[in-house]
Design a protein around this motif. Structure first.
Motif, PDB file in Angstrom:
ATOM      1  N   ILE A  90       0.919  -1.123   0.108  1.00 50.48           N
ATOM      2  CA  ILE A  90      -0.075   0.006  -0.018  1.00 50.48           C
ATOM      3  C   ILE A  90       0.764   1.331   0.221  1.00 50.48           C
ATOM      4  N   ASP A  94      -5.640   4.933   1.804  1.00 53.78           N
ATOM      5  CA  ASP A  94      -4.232   4.858   0.960  1.00 53.78           C
ATOM      6  C   ASP A  94      -4.517   4.154  -0.405  1.00 53.78           C
ATOM      7  N   THR A  95      -3.560   4.092  -1.282  1.00 53.36           N
ATOM      8  CA  THR A  95      -3.666   3.360  -2.518  1.00 53.36           C
ATOM      9  C   THR A  95      -2.888   1.914  -2.405  1.00 53.36           C
ATOM     10  N   ASN A 119       1.209   2.003 -10.877  1.00 54.43           N
ATOM     11  CA  ASN A 119       1.183   3.134 -10.161  1.00 54.43           C
ATOM     12  C   ASN A 119       2.660   3.009  -9.431  1.00 54.43           C
ATOM     13  N   TYR A 150      -0.882  -0.822  -4.226  1.00 55.44           N
ATOM     14  CA  TYR A 150       0.202  -0.677  -5.282  1.00 55.44           C
ATOM     15  C   TYR A 150       0.144  -1.775  -6.171  1.00 55.44           C
ATOM     16  N   SER A 193      -0.842   7.480   0.363  1.00 52.10           N
ATOM     17  CA  SER A 193      -1.539   8.599  -0.570  1.00 52.10           C
ATOM     18  C   SER A 193      -1.708   9.786   0.036  1.00 52.10           C
TER      19      SER A 193
END
Length: 349
Positions: A145, A159-160, A167, A162, A148
Protein backbone atom coordinates in the motif's frame (compact mmCIF):
# COMPACT_ATOMS: atom_id res chain seq x y z
CA UNK A 1 44.55 18.89 -17.11
CA UNK A 2 41.82 16.35 -17.91
CA UNK A 3 40.85 15.39 -21.43
CA UNK A 4 37.59 17.32 -21.10
CA UNK A 5 39.37 20.45 -19.83
CA UNK A 6 41.90 20.19 -22.67
CA UNK A 7 39.16 19.85 -25.26
CA UNK A 8 37.34 22.84 -23.81
CA UNK A 9 40.56 24.90 -23.85
CA UNK A 10 41.10 24.05 -27.52
CA UNK A 11 37.62 25.38 -28.25
CA UNK A 12 38.51 28.83 -26.90
CA UNK A 13 38.63 31.27 -29.80
CA UNK A 14 40.70 34.50 -29.64
CA UNK A 15 38.37 36.26 -32.07
CA UNK A 16 40.91 39.14 -32.26
CA UNK A 17 40.86 41.89 -34.89
CA UNK A 18 43.46 41.01 -37.55
CA UNK A 19 45.37 44.26 -37.00
CA UNK A 20 45.68 43.66 -33.27
CA UNK A 21 46.64 40.03 -33.80
CA UNK A 22 49.49 40.94 -36.15
CA UNK A 23 50.71 43.74 -33.89
CA UNK A 24 50.89 41.88 -30.67
CA UNK A 25 51.32 38.32 -31.94
CA UNK A 26 48.15 37.34 -30.06
CA UNK A 27 49.86 37.96 -26.70
CA UNK A 28 47.00 36.88 -24.48
CA UNK A 29 46.80 36.89 -20.72
CA UNK A 30 43.95 34.46 -20.19
CA UNK A 31 41.91 34.69 -17.01
CA UNK A 32 39.66 31.64 -17.01
CA UNK A 33 36.83 31.41 -14.41
CA UNK A 34 33.94 29.06 -13.93
CA UNK A 35 30.40 30.46 -13.87
CA UNK A 36 27.37 28.37 -12.94
CA UNK A 37 24.72 30.38 -14.77
CA UNK A 38 21.02 29.74 -15.40
CA UNK A 39 20.81 26.89 -12.87
CA UNK A 40 17.42 25.22 -12.52
CA UNK A 41 17.82 25.21 -8.75
CA UNK A 42 20.38 26.40 -6.22
CA UNK A 43 19.09 24.14 -3.43
CA UNK A 44 21.46 21.41 -2.25
CA UNK A 45 20.20 17.92 -3.06
CA UNK A 46 21.06 14.48 -1.67
CA UNK A 47 23.08 13.69 -4.79
CA UNK A 48 24.11 17.26 -5.64
CA UNK A 49 22.99 19.45 -8.52
CA UNK A 50 19.66 18.59 -10.10
CA UNK A 51 19.71 16.40 -13.17
CA UNK A 52 19.26 18.37 -16.38
CA UNK A 53 20.89 21.51 -14.99
CA UNK A 54 23.13 23.29 -17.52
CA UNK A 55 26.56 24.26 -16.18
CA UNK A 56 27.65 27.21 -18.33
CA UNK A 57 31.30 28.25 -18.65
CA UNK A 58 32.76 31.24 -20.51
CA UNK A 59 36.45 32.26 -20.40
CA UNK A 60 37.77 35.80 -20.98
CA UNK A 61 40.96 37.27 -22.35
CA UNK A 62 42.16 40.84 -21.84
CA UNK A 63 45.01 42.61 -23.59
CA UNK A 64 46.31 46.09 -24.15
CA UNK A 65 45.03 47.93 -27.17
CA UNK A 66 47.86 48.75 -29.63
CA UNK A 67 46.59 52.32 -29.67
CA UNK A 68 46.66 52.48 -25.86
CA UNK A 69 43.71 53.46 -23.76
CA UNK A 70 41.14 51.01 -22.41
CA UNK A 71 42.22 47.33 -22.48
CA UNK A 72 40.31 45.04 -24.78
CA UNK A 73 38.28 42.14 -23.29
CA UNK A 74 36.99 39.23 -25.35
CA UNK A 75 34.90 36.12 -24.47
CA UNK A 76 35.58 32.57 -25.47
CA UNK A 77 32.91 30.34 -26.93
CA UNK A 78 30.39 29.08 -24.36
CA UNK A 79 30.82 25.56 -23.02
CA UNK A 80 27.62 24.01 -21.64
CA UNK A 81 27.61 20.77 -19.67
CA UNK A 82 24.28 19.16 -18.78
CA UNK A 83 24.27 17.42 -15.39
CA UNK A 84 23.46 13.72 -15.68
CA UNK A 85 20.95 11.93 -13.46
CA UNK A 86 22.36 9.79 -10.66
CA UNK A 87 20.12 6.80 -9.96
CA UNK A 88 20.01 6.09 -6.21
CA UNK A 89 17.38 4.91 -3.72
CA UNK A 90 17.20 4.03 -0.03
CA UNK A 91 14.67 1.81 1.77
CA UNK A 92 14.40 1.88 5.58
CA UNK A 93 12.00 0.09 7.92
CA UNK A 94 10.05 2.71 9.88
CA UNK A 95 8.98 0.44 12.74
CA UNK A 96 11.08 0.99 15.89
CA UNK A 97 11.38 -2.75 16.51
CA UNK A 98 9.53 -6.03 16.08
CA UNK A 99 5.80 -5.49 15.57
CA UNK A 100 3.82 -7.61 18.03
CA UNK A 101 1.02 -9.72 16.63
CA UNK A 102 -0.83 -12.96 17.30
CA UNK A 103 -1.66 -16.10 15.30
CA UNK A 104 -4.46 -16.09 12.73
CA UNK A 105 -4.72 -12.31 12.37
CA UNK A 106 -5.26 -10.52 9.07
CA UNK A 107 -4.17 -7.09 7.82
CA UNK A 108 -1.09 -6.85 10.01
CA UNK A 109 1.02 -3.85 8.96
CA UNK A 110 4.74 -3.18 8.57
CA UNK A 111 5.87 0.31 7.50
CA UNK A 112 8.82 1.35 5.34
CA UNK A 113 10.23 4.60 3.98
CA UNK A 114 11.38 4.74 0.35
CA UNK A 115 13.52 7.77 -0.55
CA UNK A 116 14.85 8.94 -3.91
CA UNK A 117 18.46 9.69 -2.99
CA UNK A 118 19.36 10.53 -6.57
CA UNK A 119 19.30 13.96 -8.22
CA UNK A 120 16.47 13.50 -10.69
CA UNK A 121 12.82 12.60 -10.69
CA UNK A 122 12.53 8.80 -10.88
CA UNK A 123 9.93 6.03 -10.75
CA UNK A 124 10.58 2.97 -8.61
CA UNK A 125 9.27 -0.59 -8.74
CA UNK A 126 8.48 -2.10 -5.33
CA UNK A 127 8.40 -5.75 -4.30
CA UNK A 128 7.80 -7.61 -1.04
CA UNK A 129 9.50 -10.83 0.06
CA UNK A 130 7.72 -12.68 2.86
CA UNK A 131 9.70 -15.92 2.56
CA UNK A 132 13.09 -14.85 3.90
CA UNK A 133 15.20 -17.75 5.20
CA UNK A 134 16.16 -17.99 8.85
CA UNK A 135 12.96 -16.81 10.53
CA UNK A 136 10.42 -18.99 12.34
CA UNK A 137 7.36 -18.49 10.13
CA UNK A 138 6.23 -16.90 6.88
CA UNK A 139 3.25 -14.63 6.59
CA UNK A 140 0.73 -14.78 3.80
CA UNK A 141 1.33 -11.68 1.71
CA UNK A 142 -1.76 -9.58 1.14
CA UNK A 143 -0.93 -6.18 -0.38
CA UNK A 144 1.57 -3.38 -0.75
CA UNK A 145 0.00 0.00 0.00
CA UNK A 146 1.21 3.52 -0.86
CA UNK A 147 0.67 6.27 1.72
CA UNK A 148 -1.42 8.49 -0.53
CA UNK A 149 -2.27 11.10 2.11
CA UNK A 150 1.30 11.36 3.44
CA UNK A 151 0.48 10.92 7.14
CA UNK A 152 2.72 7.87 7.64
CA UNK A 153 -0.16 5.77 9.01
CA UNK A 154 -2.04 3.05 7.13
CA UNK A 155 -5.58 4.29 6.46
CA UNK A 156 -7.79 1.54 4.98
CA UNK A 157 -9.90 2.81 2.10
CA UNK A 158 -7.82 5.98 1.83
CA UNK A 159 -4.30 4.84 0.96
CA UNK A 160 -3.63 3.39 -2.49
CA UNK A 161 -3.15 -0.28 -3.34
CA UNK A 162 0.13 -0.65 -5.25
CA UNK A 163 0.26 -2.56 -8.53
CA UNK A 164 3.77 -2.95 -10.03
CA UNK A 165 4.07 -1.32 -13.43
CA UNK A 166 0.78 0.54 -13.02
CA UNK A 167 1.29 3.07 -10.24
CA UNK A 168 5.01 2.87 -9.46
CA UNK A 169 5.73 5.84 -7.17
CA UNK A 170 7.51 8.72 -8.94
CA UNK A 171 9.69 10.62 -6.49
CA UNK A 172 11.49 13.94 -6.87
CA UNK A 173 15.08 14.19 -5.55
CA UNK A 174 15.09 13.76 -1.74
CA UNK A 175 11.37 12.92 -1.75
CA UNK A 176 10.16 10.01 0.38
CA UNK A 177 7.01 7.93 0.54
CA UNK A 178 5.74 5.63 3.27
CA UNK A 179 4.95 2.13 2.03
CA UNK A 180 2.88 -0.40 3.99
CA UNK A 181 3.05 -4.18 3.63
CA UNK A 182 -0.09 -5.98 4.78
CA UNK A 183 0.17 -9.61 5.86
CA UNK A 184 -1.88 -12.43 7.35
CA UNK A 185 -0.36 -14.27 10.31
CA UNK A 186 -0.73 -18.07 10.11
CA UNK A 187 -2.60 -19.88 12.87
CA UNK A 188 0.40 -22.22 13.27
CA UNK A 189 2.72 -19.44 14.52
CA UNK A 190 3.85 -19.92 18.11
CA UNK A 191 4.56 -17.49 20.91
CA UNK A 192 7.94 -15.80 20.41
CA UNK A 193 8.25 -16.73 16.71
CA UNK A 194 9.50 -14.03 14.32
CA UNK A 195 8.81 -13.37 10.64
CA UNK A 196 11.00 -11.23 8.37
CA UNK A 197 9.38 -9.16 5.60
CA UNK A 198 11.64 -7.39 3.09
CA UNK A 199 10.66 -4.46 0.88
CA UNK A 200 12.87 -3.64 -2.09
CA UNK A 201 12.80 -0.68 -4.47
CA UNK A 202 14.44 -0.54 -7.91
CA UNK A 203 14.83 2.49 -10.19
CA UNK A 204 12.79 1.99 -13.34
CA UNK A 205 15.42 3.59 -15.57
CA UNK A 206 17.88 0.84 -14.64
CA UNK A 207 19.99 -0.68 -11.89
CA UNK A 208 23.23 -2.59 -11.53
CA UNK A 209 26.90 -1.74 -11.18
CA UNK A 210 27.61 1.81 -9.98
CA UNK A 211 28.84 3.94 -12.87
CA UNK A 212 26.79 2.15 -15.52
CA UNK A 213 25.46 4.69 -18.03
CA UNK A 214 22.06 4.78 -19.72
CA UNK A 215 22.65 7.20 -22.58
CA UNK A 216 20.04 9.91 -23.00
CA UNK A 217 17.70 8.42 -20.39
CA UNK A 218 18.37 10.84 -17.55
CA UNK A 219 15.86 13.29 -16.15
CA UNK A 220 16.27 16.59 -18.00
CA UNK A 221 17.69 15.06 -21.17
CA UNK A 222 21.16 13.97 -20.10
CA UNK A 223 22.45 10.50 -19.39
CA UNK A 224 21.39 8.41 -16.39
CA UNK A 225 24.23 7.02 -14.29
CA UNK A 226 23.84 4.36 -11.61
CA UNK A 227 24.91 5.68 -8.21
CA UNK A 228 26.48 4.06 -5.19
CA UNK A 229 23.35 2.12 -4.17
CA UNK A 230 23.20 0.35 -7.51
CA UNK A 231 19.83 2.10 -8.00
CA UNK A 232 18.21 -0.53 -5.78
CA UNK A 233 17.87 -1.02 -2.03
CA UNK A 234 15.97 -3.15 0.46
CA UNK A 235 15.28 -3.34 4.17
CA UNK A 236 13.38 -5.72 6.44
CA UNK A 237 10.75 -5.37 9.12
CA UNK A 238 9.77 -8.09 11.58
CA UNK A 239 6.66 -9.49 13.21
CA UNK A 240 6.91 -11.25 16.57
CA UNK A 241 4.20 -13.47 17.98
CA UNK A 242 3.02 -12.44 21.42
CA UNK A 243 0.38 -15.05 22.11
CA UNK A 244 -1.43 -15.71 25.35
CA UNK A 245 -3.73 -18.30 26.84
CA UNK A 246 -5.42 -18.86 30.17
CA UNK A 247 -5.63 -22.00 32.27
CA UNK A 248 -8.14 -22.22 35.10
CA UNK A 249 -7.78 -24.75 37.91
CA UNK A 250 -10.41 -25.36 40.58
CA UNK A 251 -9.98 -27.18 43.89
CA UNK A 252 -12.11 -27.66 47.02
CA UNK A 253 -11.37 -28.00 50.74
CA UNK A 254 -14.08 -29.26 53.14
CA UNK A 255 -14.45 -28.47 56.83
CA UNK A 256 -17.32 -30.30 58.56
CA UNK A 257 -19.05 -29.19 61.80
CA UNK A 258 -16.97 -31.70 63.79
CA UNK A 259 -13.70 -30.27 62.52
CA UNK A 260 -13.25 -33.07 60.04
CA UNK A 261 -13.31 -33.08 56.25
CA UNK A 262 -16.52 -34.98 55.53
CA UNK A 263 -19.05 -33.49 53.07
CA UNK A 264 -22.01 -33.63 55.42
CA UNK A 265 -24.85 -31.10 55.74
CA UNK A 266 -23.56 -27.99 57.41
CA UNK A 267 -19.99 -28.54 56.15
CA UNK A 268 -18.24 -25.58 54.56
CA UNK A 269 -16.66 -25.98 51.12
CA UNK A 270 -13.84 -23.57 50.32
CA UNK A 271 -13.44 -23.35 46.55
CA UNK A 272 -10.15 -22.06 45.12
CA UNK A 273 -9.84 -20.89 41.51
CA UNK A 274 -6.36 -20.29 40.08
CA UNK A 275 -6.19 -18.46 36.72
CA UNK A 276 -2.79 -18.64 34.99
CA UNK A 277 -1.87 -16.64 31.89
CA UNK A 278 0.46 -18.44 29.49
CA UNK A 279 2.57 -16.69 26.84
CA UNK A 280 4.31 -13.36 26.36
CA UNK A 281 1.25 -11.19 25.71
CA UNK A 282 -1.15 -9.51 28.11
CA UNK A 283 -4.59 -11.02 28.58
CA UNK A 284 -7.20 -8.27 28.55
CA UNK A 285 -10.61 -8.15 30.19
CA UNK A 286 -10.05 -11.41 32.03
CA UNK A 287 -13.06 -12.28 34.19
CA UNK A 288 -13.76 -15.37 36.30
CA UNK A 289 -17.23 -16.59 37.28
CA UNK A 290 -18.51 -19.66 39.10
CA UNK A 291 -22.07 -20.85 39.66
CA UNK A 292 -23.03 -21.77 43.20
CA UNK A 293 -23.59 -25.54 43.18
CA UNK A 294 -27.04 -26.97 43.78
CA UNK A 295 -27.67 -28.21 47.32
CA UNK A 296 -25.37 -25.53 48.69
CA UNK A 297 -25.77 -21.95 49.86
CA UNK A 298 -23.25 -19.19 49.21
CA UNK A 299 -21.64 -17.89 52.41
CA UNK A 300 -21.86 -14.13 52.05
CA UNK A 301 -18.75 -11.97 52.16
CA UNK A 302 -16.32 -14.82 51.47
CA UNK A 303 -14.98 -13.86 48.03
CA UNK A 304 -11.23 -13.12 48.07
CA UNK A 305 -8.70 -12.16 45.40
CA UNK A 306 -5.05 -12.84 46.21
CA UNK A 307 -6.15 -13.21 49.85
CA UNK A 308 -7.84 -9.79 50.01
CA UNK A 309 -11.61 -9.77 50.71
CA UNK A 310 -14.03 -8.51 48.06
CA UNK A 311 -17.58 -7.30 48.51
CA UNK A 312 -20.65 -9.06 47.16
CA UNK A 313 -22.34 -5.99 45.67
CA UNK A 314 -21.59 -5.15 42.03
CA UNK A 315 -21.84 -1.46 42.92
CA UNK A 316 -19.25 -1.42 45.71
CA UNK A 317 -16.37 -0.56 43.37
CA UNK A 318 -14.19 -3.64 43.80
CA UNK A 319 -13.63 -6.56 41.42
CA UNK A 320 -16.00 -9.07 43.10
CA UNK A 321 -19.73 -9.61 43.02
CA UNK A 322 -22.47 -12.16 43.83
CA UNK A 323 -25.76 -11.98 41.92
CA UNK A 324 -27.68 -14.67 43.81
CA UNK A 325 -26.64 -17.47 41.46
CA UNK A 326 -22.90 -17.09 40.89
CA UNK A 327 -19.83 -15.25 42.04
CA UNK A 328 -17.75 -13.17 39.60
CA UNK A 329 -14.36 -11.48 39.76
CA UNK A 330 -13.14 -9.04 37.09
CA UNK A 331 -9.36 -9.34 36.77
CA UNK A 332 -8.87 -6.82 33.93
CA UNK A 333 -5.51 -6.96 32.13
CA UNK A 334 -3.15 -9.67 33.34
CA UNK A 335 0.41 -9.93 31.91
CA UNK A 336 1.53 -13.26 30.49
CA UNK A 337 3.05 -15.71 32.91
CA UNK A 338 1.14 -14.57 36.00
CA UNK A 339 -1.51 -16.13 38.24
CA UNK A 340 -4.57 -14.80 40.04
CA UNK A 341 -6.11 -16.77 42.92
CA UNK A 342 -9.77 -16.45 43.92
CA UNK A 343 -11.60 -18.17 46.79
CA UNK A 344 -15.17 -18.28 48.04
CA UNK A 345 -17.18 -20.47 50.39
CA UNK A 346 -20.49 -22.33 50.32
CA UNK A 347 -22.34 -24.39 52.95
CA UNK A 348 -23.82 -27.81 52.15
CA UNK A 349 -27.57 -27.66 52.74
Amino acid sequence: MTGMENAQTQNLGCRLPLRAASAVGCRLALAIGTAALALASTAAQAAGTLAGTDIVNVAQATYDSPEGGTPITIDSNTVIIKVDELLDVTVVSSDPGDVATAPALTTQVLTYQVTNSGNGSEAFTLSADTAKPGDEFDTSFEQTILDSNGNGVYDPGVDTIYTPGTNDPVLAPDESIAVFILSTIPASANDGDRAEIELSAVANTGNGTPGTIFAGQGDGGGDAVIGSTGARDADSGFFVIQASDVTLTKSATITDPSGGTQPVPGAVILYQLVATTVGSSDVTNLAISDDIPAETTYKSGTITLEGAPLGDAASDGDAGSFDGDSIAVALGTVPGGQTRTITFQVVID
